[in-house]
Write an enzyme that holds these catalytic residues in place. Structure first.
Site, PDB file in Angstrom:
ATOM      1  CD  GLN A 201      -1.261   0.012   3.699  1.00 14.50           C
ATOM      2  OE1 GLN A 201      -1.784  -1.057   3.965  1.00 14.50           O
ATOM      3  NE2 GLN A 201      -1.506   1.114   4.382  1.00 14.50           N
TER       4      GLN A 201
ATOM      5  CB  CYS B 100      -5.010  -0.959   5.418  1.00 16.34           C
ATOM      6  SG  CYS B 100      -5.907   0.033   6.621  1.00 16.34           S
TER       7      CYS B 100
ATOM      8  CG  HIS C  94      -3.964  -2.568   9.598  1.00 15.16           C
ATOM      9  ND1 HIS C  94      -3.793  -1.760   8.488  1.00 15.16           N
ATOM     10  CD2 HIS C  94      -3.213  -3.684   9.355  1.00 15.16           C
ATOM     11  CE1 HIS C  94      -2.978  -2.362   7.635  1.00 15.16           C
ATOM     12  NE2 HIS C  94      -2.623  -3.524   8.128  1.00 15.16           N
TER      13      HIS C  94
END
Lengths: 114, 230
Positions: free
Chosen positions: B19, B25, B168
């Site tokens: 990323q 994410c 995340h």
């Protein structure tokens, strides 16, 4: 106030004591292994300081998480705040509740015994 | 349920992606679960575009209007599903490649490779999560990543890890029954989690997190999609 005078407001100078130490040798390996580049000497010293803090943090994580291995990673020159800002990105997850965005609740439970 | 299971062995998982310095994410987690669902539906593994989501998706949650998708500044997988249903699908990586920076939206509906028709959250019980994983493919998961910055390998099973601070987005691709423990403090069941930080992080880009304890809140934000087959 004289606009020509730039005052140092960060604590970069506090990390000079790390230069030439075992920690800096580790840091040089890290810089080489991960192809890191820092534009100025001051930035190098600042990153060295963060790297040293992250070595301590990795040791703390190792103590808290003994079945995993913690240590130097590609993110060892980032503060926790920088890491979160640059590499994490789920927003609104603080409540622990599942956001459904219009779908009806949660999937039906499945048979899992046996 | 099988004792262990891994969608990678069945060809449902693309290579580990990167990323970059972009909080996207959520987009990688979204594409991962769609790639898996599409593979199960069609037998074809397509590499789908995260950049389309970064550039084009500004969807907010229906209830929490402050939880909006915002490119490299973060987002939610459930918002992304909603966007993809409304937009008409998602392009492949080749036609809309990842840059790691937010740009103008260049989505072309005619190039959509996969269409999303529905999505759902998955119950927080980890046996249920395993069952949905096995039956419906890789699942999008949110977790608290505090231990991931220093993680190198092994099964992560921290003594303390906040369950309510999920920050995340990752992809659940399988689970194992006996995780390798370098300190030999005992084998334990674990989840196999695909991350988006490249293969040089963790277990070749994967995170092994212990299973059965709601570790780091991994059971609180789990979702799956249904894709349309033509």
């Amino acid at each position: 106030q004289d606009p020509e005078i730039i005052l140092q407001v960060t604590d970069n100078h506090g990390h000079h004591h790390l230069l030439g130490t075992h920690t800096e040798r580790h840091f040089r390996s890290f810089v080489r292994d991960y192809g890191k580049e820092y534009p100025t000497r001051e930035e190098y010293v600042r990153r060295l300081g963060i790297f040293a803090e992250n070595l301590v943090r990795a040791a703390e994580h190792q103590a808290l998480d003994p079945t995993a291995v913690h240590g130097i990673t590609p993110f060892s020159d980032l503060s926790a705040e920088e890491f979160e800002a640059m590499y994490l990105g789920v927003r609104g997850g603080g409540g622990g509740a599942q956001l459904a965005n219009g779908v009806r609740g949660t999937a039906e439970e499945m048979e899992v015994e046996g | 349920l099988p004792e262990s299971f891994d969608w990678r062995e069945k060809g449902a998982v693309t290579e580990v992606k990167i990323q970059g310095t972009c909080g996207s994410c959520w987009a990688f987690s979204t594409t991962g679960t769609i790639e898996g669902a599409n593979y199960i539906a069609t037998g074809k593994l397509l590499n789908l575009s995260e950049q389309q989501l970064v550039d084009c998706d500004h969807t907010c949650d229906a209830k929490d209007k402050t939880a909006c998708n915002n490119g490299c500044s973060g987002g939610l997988m459930t918002n992304a599903y909603k966007y993809l249903i409304d937009a008409g699908g998602i392009e492949e990586e080749d036609s809309y490649p990842y840059t790691g920076k937010r740009g103008d939206c260049k989505f072309n509906p005619e190039k959509a490779a996969v269409k999303v028709v529905n999505f759902t959250n998955v119950p927080i019980d980890e046996k249920q999560i395993a069952a949905h994983l096995v039956h419906h493919g890789p699942l999008a998961v949110g977790l608290n990543a505090v231990f991931m910055q220093t993680y190198i390998g092994g099964v992560s099973c921290p003594l303390i890890c906040g369950k309510r601070w999920v920050n995340h987005g990752v992809l659940l691709v399988g689970y194992g029954s006996k995780g390798f423990s370098i300190l030999r403090l005992g084998n334990q069941p674990y989840w196999i989690i695909k991350n988006s930080w490249g293969q040089r992080w963790g277990e070749h880009g994967y995170y092994h997190l212990c299973r059965g304890r709601g570790m780091c809140g991994m059971n609180t934000m789990v979702s799956a999609v249904m894709t349309q087959t033509s």
